[in-house]
Enzyme design. Structure first.
Site, PDB file in Angstrom:
ATOM      1  N   PHE A   1       1.128   5.072   0.948  1.00  0.00           N
ATOM      2  CA  PHE A   1       0.558   6.092   1.823  1.00  0.00           C
ATOM      3  C   PHE A   1       1.140   7.449   1.452  1.00  0.00           C
ATOM      4  O   PHE A   1       2.318   7.549   1.089  1.00  0.00           O
ATOM      5  CB  PHE A   1       0.880   5.787   3.293  1.00  0.00           C
TER       6      PHE A   1
ATOM      7  N   THR B   1       0.846  -1.187   0.000  1.00  0.00           N
ATOM      8  CA  THR B   1       0.000   0.000   0.000  1.00  0.00           C
ATOM      9  C   THR B   1       0.881   1.236   0.000  1.00  0.00           C
ATOM     10  O   THR B   1       1.887   1.296   0.715  1.00  0.00           O
ATOM     11  CB  THR B   1      -0.933   0.027   1.223  1.00  0.00           C
TER      12      THR B   1
END
Length: 376
Positions: free
Chosen positions: A283, A281
């Protein structure tokens, strides 16, 4: 029968003449740019360009040639504008720079907000990006995190923007246009989901699973092997773990991180439940002030363009002509405008680079709205 070599010779001869005429046209285009630099006149004059294209189209014979002539001169005009933007950047008045370059962002003695609770992946990304001596706190919603930074109660917010398995976090893209905040950094975090349950629970006890919608999506294949389980979406993965711990129902489990299990005293019932080993992921780190580090190499922008044929290509072509590598493009519906979209683009570069300045000048002039979201 037509001689192929003779046809090719004729085409080469015509092409040579076209190149010569093209260069003559570009020379005049540079003279036009000089005039516009001194008078402040805009490079793009949509009404004149439209009238000129209509005039050219009428000079061609047959429907096919009419469309071809229009497309050809649209490109020639677009190339001419790009050259004028280059000359404006080089010799025109210097534009006010909204972004401030800094050697390095402060990563200690700052206040950081993240969405979720301790043990969430956002919490892990925050710990990976910032140093230990920070003040941090959590909020329930993505919007809440942005509100904290916008109000000055937090220096930075850490929010997920995309996952390699489940795709973009659409809410973040929409909020980036609503709030006047800027991306100043990013953190890539490997996502390793596990199935968590109470200490006395076994896999055979499970009837319901909680997680963030992205967590459920990333473990879709595993969940399909247990179709009798009811899945419920919650605000984030760590909140799912917290709920399972608080409910004390051994039929409930959470998809979350191993760290969340340790924080909420849950045991791992199943590992490797995300079939994608490279599940990561990205961020983003958001701040109130438009700043960027001197070694920043990625730029994010969003823009809106006229709802007409070729406009998106014309906007993106400014990157092509300036040798910039586009790394990502996404679109989101514009509220209140049916079938019209706002585009989000990432490309490589630094705001100090002349190629970036050229491209952004052209993109801003040929869009109805453009915002630099950050350089990081």
């Amino acid at each position: 029968m037509t001689d192929l070599q003779e046809c090719r010779r004729k085409i080469d001869e015509i092409d040579n003449q076209m190149v010569e005429l093209f260069e003559k046209r570009m020379k005049v285009c540079e003279e036009v740019a000089e005039y516009k630099i001194h008078t402040g006149k805009k490079v793009l004059d949509p009404e004149r360009e439209h009238a000129k294209l209509e005039e050219i189209r009428k000079k061609a014979h047959g429907e096919f040639n009419e469309l071809g002539a229009q497309e050809l001169f649209q490109q020639i005009m677009a190339i001419s504008r790009k050259r004028q933007y280059q000359l404006l950047t080089e010799y025109g008045p210097k534009e006010k720079e909204d972004f401030q370059m800094v050697e390095q962002l402060p990563r200690n003695n700052v206040t950081v907000v993240f969405q979720g609770v301790e043990g969430a992946y956002s919490y892990g990304a925050m710990r990976a990006y910032f140093q230990e001596d920070i003040k941090s706190y959590h909020v329930k919603l993505f919007r809440d995190a942005m509100e904290e930074v916008a109000a000055g109660r937090a220096d930075y917010a850490v929010l997920p923007i995309e996952n390699s398995t489940a795709g973009i976090v659409t809410d973040i893209y929409d909020l980036l246009t609503e709030y006047n905040l800027f991306i100043v950094g990013e953190q890539i975090l490997k996502v390793e989901h596990v199935l968590l349950g109470l200490q006395e629970a076994e896999l055979s006890d499970i009837a319901g699973v909680y997680s963030h919608p992205q967590g459920l999506a990333q473990c879709k294949e595993y969940l399909e092997e247990h179709r009798d389980w009811k899945t419920t979406a919650v605000t984030n993965t760590a909140a799912a773990a917290k709920k399972v711990s608080a409910d004390q129902d051994k039929t409930h489990a959470a998809i979350a991180s191993r760290a969340a299990g340790e924080i909420y005293n849950l045991k791992v019932l199943a590992e490797n439940i995300c079939k994608n080993d490279s599940n990561v992921t990205r961020f983003i780190i958001l701040a109130k002030k438009p700043v960027y580090e001197n070694n920043s190499s990625r730029i994010s922008v969003c823009f809106e363009a006229r709802h007409a044929s070729g406009t998106l290509y014309n906007v993106l072509s400014h990157m092509i002509y300036n040798g910039l590598n586009m790394t990502k493009i996404e679109s989101r519906p514009i509220p209140g405008k049916t079938w019209e979209y706002r585009f989000f683009v990432d490309f490589e570069g630094n705001l100090r680079d002349s190629a970036v300045k050229n491209a952004l000048r052209g993109m801003e002039a040929e869009t109805s709205y453009l915002k630099i979201l950050g350089n990081y």
